[in-house]
Scaffold this motif. Structure first.
Motif, PDB file in Angstrom:
ATOM      1  N   PRO A 138       0.838  -1.211   0.000  1.00  0.00           N
ATOM      2  CA  PRO A 138       0.000   0.000   0.000  1.00  0.00           C
ATOM      3  C   PRO A 138       0.867   1.252   0.000  1.00  0.00           C
ATOM      4  N   LEU A 139       0.753   2.033  -1.067  1.00  0.00           N
ATOM      5  CA  LEU A 139       1.485   3.291  -1.163  1.00  0.00           C
ATOM      6  C   LEU A 139       0.474   4.439  -1.090  1.00  0.00           C
ATOM      7  N   GLU A 191      -5.903   6.541   8.961  1.00  0.00           N
ATOM      8  CA  GLU A 191      -6.322   5.197   8.574  1.00  0.00           C
ATOM      9  C   GLU A 191      -6.084   4.911   7.096  1.00  0.00           C
ATOM     10  N   ASN A 192      -5.877   5.945   6.276  1.00  0.00           N
ATOM     11  CA  ASN A 192      -5.617   5.770   4.847  1.00  0.00           C
ATOM     12  C   ASN A 192      -4.135   5.810   4.513  1.00  0.00           C
ATOM     13  N   SER A 193      -3.287   5.709   5.517  1.00  0.00           N
ATOM     14  CA  SER A 193      -1.849   5.832   5.299  1.00  0.00           C
ATOM     15  C   SER A 193      -1.311   4.708   4.430  1.00  0.00           C
ATOM     16  N   GLY A 194      -0.462   5.077   3.465  1.00  0.00           N
ATOM     17  CA  GLY A 194       0.363   4.098   2.789  1.00  0.00           C
ATOM     18  C   GLY A 194       1.545   3.759   3.676  1.00  0.00           C
ATOM     19  N   ALA A 250       5.364   5.126   7.958  1.00  0.00           N
ATOM     20  CA  ALA A 250       6.713   5.043   8.514  1.00  0.00           C
ATOM     21  C   ALA A 250       7.278   6.423   8.810  1.00  0.00           C
ATOM     22  N   ILE A 251       7.026   7.382   7.915  1.00  0.00           N
ATOM     23  CA  ILE A 251       7.572   8.722   8.103  1.00  0.00           C
ATOM     24  C   ILE A 251       6.894   9.434   9.272  1.00  0.00           C
ATOM     25  N   ARG A 252       5.601   9.199   9.431  1.00  0.00           N
ATOM     26  CA  ARG A 252       4.854   9.912  10.465  1.00  0.00           C
ATOM     27  C   ARG A 252       4.860   9.201  11.815  1.00  0.00           C
ATOM     28  N   PRO A 290      -2.082   3.139  11.254  1.00  0.00           N
ATOM     29  CA  PRO A 290      -1.588   1.763  11.337  1.00  0.00           C
ATOM     30  C   PRO A 290      -0.120   1.704  11.728  1.00  0.00           C
ATOM     31  N   ASN A 291       0.264   0.595  12.322  1.00  0.00           N
ATOM     32  CA  ASN A 291       1.671   0.299  12.540  1.00  0.00           C
ATOM     33  C   ASN A 291       2.311   0.068  11.170  1.00  0.00           C
ATOM     34  N   PRO A 292       3.372   0.807  10.819  1.00  0.00           N
ATOM     35  CA  PRO A 292       3.930   0.678   9.464  1.00  0.00           C
ATOM     36  C   PRO A 292       4.336  -0.742   9.101  1.00  0.00           C
TER      37      PRO A 292
END
Length: 697
Positions: free
Chosen positions: A93-94, A100-103, A108-110, A134-136
């Motif tokens: 997922p990118l 909740e919509n994080s790629g 990881a960055i946030r 989410p947990n990256p």
């Protein structure tokens, strides 16, 4: 903000390191070609396997190609070209959504680097301050695979019944199949919310081509004549189906048993489309005395996705050429000028790619309960427009070719696109559907392209050739759609990608009175210019900044050879593109639970009142154009060093080479990448190294 129990498990995590890796690629090519005077063949096989720099992200490709031409006799020849390929993708997922919509890169960055990957139970740790993010690392658990198969083939028969006349019949087919399957396990936030989520979608497309042409060529004295005419027909069909389910008992089913899901209403969908394109065309080429050239073409194209009354478009073109160097008055220059050619052309082309929007469309949905049971409902999902017609591009070109040790090609173009096809023209709110496909507006473009080839050194043992390309273009509106309602700062002939912003006037200093239009402004925040001095900051105060396009793009390639060694180095880039804040500059705002950039140390604060960067306290008016500047980059695209072994007694040739792609970039842009950084979470533009050998038997 964390309890002692929570801090007990905090060990610190480099989240980007957890989700990325050193990628690799392997590629193998094998080709065979040969033949005789009447028969020629070529066969090739290619395999490539590449890992992305994000874990679980990669692609592989296998392809084959076969070309075969055979002259049955001096009148008839036949040929076949075929290819097939399979591409497989492991997706992750990118995207640049957040929360909740994080790629995976966004997450990881946030993510808080002070938190661990797992909690005390071995489950993925969720930041209590950002419970919806989410947990990256958990996103690596998602299974998402895509397979694309493609088979293409063409066959032709050419007949030459008399001298100069050639009749050709060509048949072609292109079949594409793709399938995507994904599963979100319960170990991810979204998967947990749905108790597991599986989905499969597949689509099958076929394109067919039939083409008939007749050409005639004749040379008599100083005249050279070529005439071509023909007809082509293309048919395009697509069918697809998808299905999904949630609430799986265990994750082990993945997407292989969608029926194991327990959702009350599993998702299911199917679709199909069919369209065709017919064309009549003719072309005339005439050359006199090897120096005066004339070409005229005419196309009549008919597209099935238009109403019969508007189905056909007619697109003529004409071109003139003058080989000035062949004139008698240029004889004295031929010792240093081998070719000087002037070119002029004007022509039109058509575009019908807008989908099938001629008639109204209805969809099933909006179900209602009637008599205690649910009934299917039908609603208008698309309004048809029988007035749709061809979008037309009209273009004038002028160019010059200058050839010798210095070879120059310069091109000027002036292009106008009318009857622009748009699929989402807005309608008034009382319509059941508020958008419709339509022809709306016109644009104009002009630009210059220059290519310069030079032979810098040419000796028996050493050669050096260079190629420089330069391009500049400008796109603007020429005619706005009839229902266009401009904002106060817009103009009818604005650039197509125009960009407006407030004009900044620096940072409010300690003890300085806030502007009347920004009475609540605090020291360290950006002052915005009140353009009309009405005491209010609104759209009337916005100014044109730029169109976001580069003023100049360029490429520079150098090829050198010394005996058996060869070396190439290629640069490309752009300059004059205006950009706003990069992520380093923008990520200084105080955000609950999210990371900020190191630029926050440069921000205005009570301990840093002489700072040149604004405060991390965001104002209602933003930065305006405070961070806007001209950006540039010069990227080294490729460096290759090769050596050809002197083994001609055993092989036709054997070359060993080393190659590096994207080794470095020179830029004033402070973001991730000046070329691909259109958002703050762009996929990394990687550097790759390769070794290879080419052998010809």
């Amino acid at each position: 903000g964390y309890t002692n129990d929570q801090l007990k498990y905090v060990r610190g995590t480099d989240w980007l390191k957890e989700v990325t890796r050193l990628g690799y690629m392997q590629q193998h090519n094998l080709s065979i070609n040969g033949g005789s005077e009447s028969m020629r063949y070529m066969a090739s096989v290619n395999y490539m396997d590449q890992d992305g720099v994000v874990k679980n992200n990669g692609t592989s490709r296998f392809s084959m190609r076969l070309n075969f031409d055979y002259e049955l006799n001096k009148y008839v020849s036949v040929g076949v070209t075929s290819s097939c390929s399979q591409n497989k993708y492991d997706n992750v997922p990118l995207g640049d959504g957040e929360n909740e919509n994080s790629g995976i890169l966004t997450a990881a960055i946030r993510a808080n680097p002070a938190l661990p990957v797992y909690d005390e139970n071995g489950d993925y740790y969720i930041d209590p301050r950002r419970a919806t993010s989410p947990n990256p690392v958990s996103l690596l658990e998602i299974t998402d695979k895509t397979t694309k198969d493609r088979i293409m083939g063409t066959a032709f028969v050419t007949v030459k019944p008399v001298s100069g006349l050639e009749l050709k019949f060509n048949l072609g087919a292109d079949r594409r199949f793709q399938k995507r399957s994904n599963y979100l396990p319960k170990t991810t936030l979204e998967g947990e919310r749905n108790l597991g989520s599986g989905y499969i979608s597949q689509e099958d497309s076929q394109d067919y081509l039939m083409e008939l042409t007749a050409s005639y060529s004749k040379v008599f004295k100083e005249h050279n004549l070529k005439v071509l005419g023909g007809y082509s027909f293309q048919k395009f069909t697509t069918e697809g189906v998808s299905a999904g389910n949630t609430e799986f008992l265990i994750d082990g089913f993945s997407y292989h048993n969608l029926g194991a899901g327990g959702a009350a209403k599993p998702t299911v969908a199917s679709w199909a489309s069919k369209s065709s394109l017919g064309s009549y065309f003719a072309r005339l080429n005439y050359m006199y005395a090897n120096r005066y050239l004339f070409e005229a073409t005419l196309r009549a194209d008919g597209a099935s996705n238009f109403d019969p009354d508007n189905r056909w478009g007619f697109f003529p073109s004409v071109a003139l050429g003058w080989v000035m160097s062949e004139e008698k008055f240029m004889e004295k220059t031929r010792s240093w000028l081998s070719n000087l050619k002037w070119r002029f052309s004007y022509g039109q082309t058509g575009n019908s790619i807008v989908g099938n929007h001629v008639t109204d469309a209805y969809s099933v949905g909006y179900n209602y309960v009637i008599g205690g049971s649910e009934k299917k409902g039908v609603y208008a999902s698309k309004l048809g427009n029988p007035l749709l017609t061809w979008e037309t591009t009209s273009e004038f070109n002028a160019g010059v070719d200058f050839n010798d040790r210095i070879r120059l090609t310069a091109e000027y173009f002036n292009r106008r696109i009318t009857d622009l096809l748009v699929s989402d023209k807005k309608l008034l709110s009382y319509h059941e559907v508020n958008k419709i496909a339509a022809n709306a507006g016109a644009t104009k473009s002009q630009g210059v392209e220059i290519t310069l080839n030079t032979t810098n050194i040419s000796t028996k043992d050493f050669t050096w050739n260079s190629t420089l390309t330069l391009a500049h273009y400008n796109d603007r509106w020429d005619e706005r759609p009839a229902d266009w309602k401009p904002n106060s700062y817009e103009r009818a002939d604005d650039p197509i990608r125009a960009w407006w912003s407030y004009e900044s006037e620096g940072i409010l200093q300690v003890g300085e009175k806030a502007p009347a239009a920004q009475a609540d402004l605090l020291p360290g925040q950006v002052k915005i210019k009140d353009q009309n001095n009405d005491g209010v900051i609104n759209d009337n105060d916005k100014v044109y900044v730029d169109n976001g396009d580069p003023k100049l793009t360029f490429g520079f390639n150098n090829s050198l050879r010394y005996k058996n060694f060869d070396f190439t180095i290629y640069f490309y880039g752009e300059t004059g593109r205006k950009r706003g804040a990069s992520y380093l500059e923008d990520w200084t705002q105080a955000a609950q639970g999210a990371n900020v950039s190191t630029y926050v140390y440069n921000s205005f604060s009570s301990q840093n009142t002489t700072a040149t960067d604004p405060s991390f306290l965001y104002s209602a008016y933003g930065y305006g154009d405070f961070y806007v500047k001209n950006s540039y980059y010069i990227r080294c695209g490729n460096i290759t060093l090769g050596y050809t072994l002197p083994l001609k007694k055993f092989l036709q040739s054997c070359r060993i080479y080393a190659d590096v792609n994207n080794p470095f970039v020179i830029t004033n842009w402070t973001g991730l990448d000046p070329e691909t950084d259109n958002g703050t979470y762009a996929y990394p533009n990687v550097t790759s190294y390769s070794l290879g050998i080419n052998i010809k038997f």
